[in-house]
Design an enzyme around this catalytic site. Structure first.
Site, PDB file in Angstrom:
ATOM      1  N   ALA A   1       0.870  -1.196   0.000  1.00  0.00           N
ATOM      2  CA  ALA A   1       0.000   0.000   0.000  1.00  0.00           C
ATOM      3  C   ALA A   1       0.896   1.232   0.000  1.00  0.00           C
ATOM      4  O   ALA A   1       0.993   1.947   0.990  1.00  0.00           O
ATOM      5  CB  ALA A   1      -0.907  -0.030   1.223  1.00  0.00           C
TER       6      ALA A   1
ATOM      7  N   HIS B   1     -26.774  20.040  22.776  1.00  0.00           N
ATOM      8  CA  HIS B   1     -26.154  19.320  23.901  1.00  0.00           C
ATOM      9  C   HIS B   1     -26.967  18.059  24.195  1.00  0.00           C
ATOM     10  O   HIS B   1     -28.196  18.134  24.210  1.00  0.00           O
ATOM     11  CB  HIS B   1     -26.130  20.201  25.136  1.00  0.00           C
TER      12      HIS B   1
END
Ligand code: FAD
Ligand code: NAD
Length: 474
Positions: free
Chosen positions: A278, A453
């Site tokens: 890779a 939140h």
């Protein structure tokens, strides 16, 4: 001879998106694509859908679930006994995901009346393109003519002579997506995006993974603070990343691949069951006849283009991995849109400075804009605000407290110059930063925007507040 307003060569995320946008703008379009899928059938979608983004993320998700059940579920009070992995089933799910999506592109082509010409396209003089059929399903048309041509032929894995890929013991990224069992030991050459993502997949499934990276530092393009945190976290998870390791040769002893490499300490040999190469990707112009057609290529084989993807030949554009810039699906697609709109007579523009990057390890790594090392070397004065997920209520509730959000803003104007994240769902969180930067937003703009939140996005809010030295929760 059939003539179209636009002929697109290649149907990866660059080419297929360009074709659809051209059709939306009322242009007649044909798209030439020569990909054959695992069953030898023609398929659209290119590297990204067939052997890249989508299958790798399918395996990353499956292996993440497996690791959660094995290691992390108990913390939530969940006892998962007898957890086992059926790799063949996992791979079959990945292939199904791929085929649903590639067929989806075929149906989008039908909806938009885009002609799919199955075969390899080769450029001929006078903006004609010859099609050489591949596979059993042949296209009758052999030469088409176009007012405009968009080349989107993508890239292929780079190779190195010291580790020749045989797609059996030594594989490239495509081979590493189809192992039928987790190798007991897996070597990977290259600790780039593919090495880290596919290394994570197979480590989670039980392989002992050693990654050999030639450079002395991990992910040089990533902000150093984030890359250092990534290095420590991935090592702790069990990825054995060896930096400064130069592979000098490979051999085999029937059962295993023998890897010879050198580092500061001297010469070493390791044996692994499988080896993944890779080491990057290279532009693909193999069937195109680019040189004969007179297209200018750079020394690495990329088709040379200007800021708006025009080649040196009038009416011929090139986009995606086959041209300069990051090899990313969304970069290819946006270039496709830009070029389609230019051809239709509209303005075409793309902000290359804020293309987001994501590495889908866990925690994920995502960034956009400049790194701290870029700003230092540019001599730009900046302020930094950082917020660790350990102080985030939502991250704590998820038991995902590793990582940080870091905002970099101009010292004088407070304009956001870069945002760097390592943490849970960083791939999704980075979108807010990109939008802020696209609107030339400041850290203060994010700081004054209400974030729900409890969310992970609050970490971005806090990092922006921290630029001005006023985070609430640290
Ligand atoms: P490609 O997708 O390579 O498509 C080019 C197409 O052109 C191919 O289908 C090819 O068959 C065809 N073609 C070539 N020559 C001819 C010809 N002469 N005639 C006809 N057809 C031709 N990017 C991301 O953004 N996110 C990710 O998560 C991600 N993960 C990846 C994981 C892996 C394992 C790999 C290998 C890549 C990954 N990438 C990812 C990179 C991404 O796949 C590429 O950047 C993207 O596919 C480039 O798109 P493209 O359209 O330029 O080229
Ligand atoms: P890469 O450029 O990210 O990493 C290659 C690594 O191999 C580098 O660190 C390089 O120093 C190292 N290397 C090169 N030659 C070597 C050698 N002989 N010995 C040891 N190390 C060597 O390339 P990649 O990981 O192959 O991925 C290719 C491209 O595909 C990426 O750059 C990216 O554009 C794209 N991609 C993107 C994603 C994503 O967006 N999440 C995922 C996978 C791939």
């Amino acid at each position: 001879m059939q003539k179209y307003d636009v002929v697109v060569i290649g149907a990866g995320p660059g080419g297929y998106v360009a074709a659809i946008r051209c059709a939306q703008l009322g242009l007649s379009v044909a798209c030439i694509e020569g990909w054959l899928d695992e069953k030898g059938k023609p398929a659209l979608g290119g590297t990204c859908l067939n052997v890249g983004c989508i299958p790798s993320k399918a395996l990353l998700d499956s292996s993440h679930h497996y690791e959660f059940l094995k290691n992390d579920a108990l913390e939530h009070g969940i006892t998962a006994s007898g957890v086992s992995i059926d790799v063949n089933r996992m791979i079959a799910r990945k292939s199904k995901v791929v085929s649903i999506l590639t067929q989806g592109i075929a149906s989008l082509f039908r909806k938009n009346k885009i002609e799919w010409l199955k075969g390899h396209g080769r450029l001929l003089p006078d903006k004609r393109v010859e099609i050489t059929p591949v596979g059993d399903e042949t296209t009758e048309i052999s030469v088409v003519e176009a007012e405009h041509i968009i080349i989107a032929t993508g890239s292929v894995p780079a190779t190195i002579p010291v580790a020749e890929v045989d797609q059996d013991r030594i594989v490239d990224s495509t081979g590493a997506l189809t192992f039928n069992q987790a190798p007991r030991t897996l070597g990977i050459i290259g600790a780039g995006v593919i090495g880290l993502e596919l290394g994570s997949v197979w480590r989670r499934l039980g392989s002992e993974v050693v990654i050999l990276e030639a450079l002395d530092e991990l992910l040089p393009a990533v902000d150093r603070q984030i890359a250092n945190e990534a290095f420590k976290t991935l090592q702790k998870q069990g990825l054995d990343i060896r930096l400064g390791a130069k592979v000098t040769g490979t051999g085999s002893n029937n059962q295993q691949v023998i890897i010879h490499y050198e580092d500061k300490e001297g010469k070493h040999q390791i044996n692994v069951d499988r080896l993944v190469v890779a080491v990057g990707r290279k532009p693909n112009t193999s069937f195109l006849g680019a040189k004969e057609f007179g297209l200018q290529l750079d020394e690495s084989g990329f088709i040379q283009v200007d800021d708006q993807c025009r080649t040196n030949k009038p009416g011929v554009f090139a986009i995606g991995d086959v041209v300069r810039g990051p090899m990313l699906a969304h970069k290819a697609s946006e270039e496709g849109v830009m070029v389609a709109e230019l051809i239709a007579g509209q303005g075409g523009h793309m902000n290359y400075g804020i293309i987001p990057w994501v590495i889908y390890t866990w925690p994920e790594i995502a960034w956009a804009g400049k790194t701290e090392q870029d700003l230092k070397s540019d001599g730009t004065a900046y302020r930094v605000g950082a917020f660790p997920f350990i102080a985030s209520g939502r991250a704590r509730a998820m038991s995902e407290t590793g990582g940080t959000v870091k905002c970099l803003a101009a010292a004088d104007s407070d304009r956001l110059l870069g945002v760097h994240i390592i943490g849970p769902n960083a791939s999704e969180l980075i979108a807010e930063a990109v939008i802020a930067m696209a609107f030339d937003g400041s850290a203060e703009d994010i700081a004054r925007t209400i974030h729900a939140h409890p969310t992970l996005a609050e970490a971005m809010h806090e990092a922006a507040l921290a630029v001005d030295g006023r985070p609430i929760h640290i």
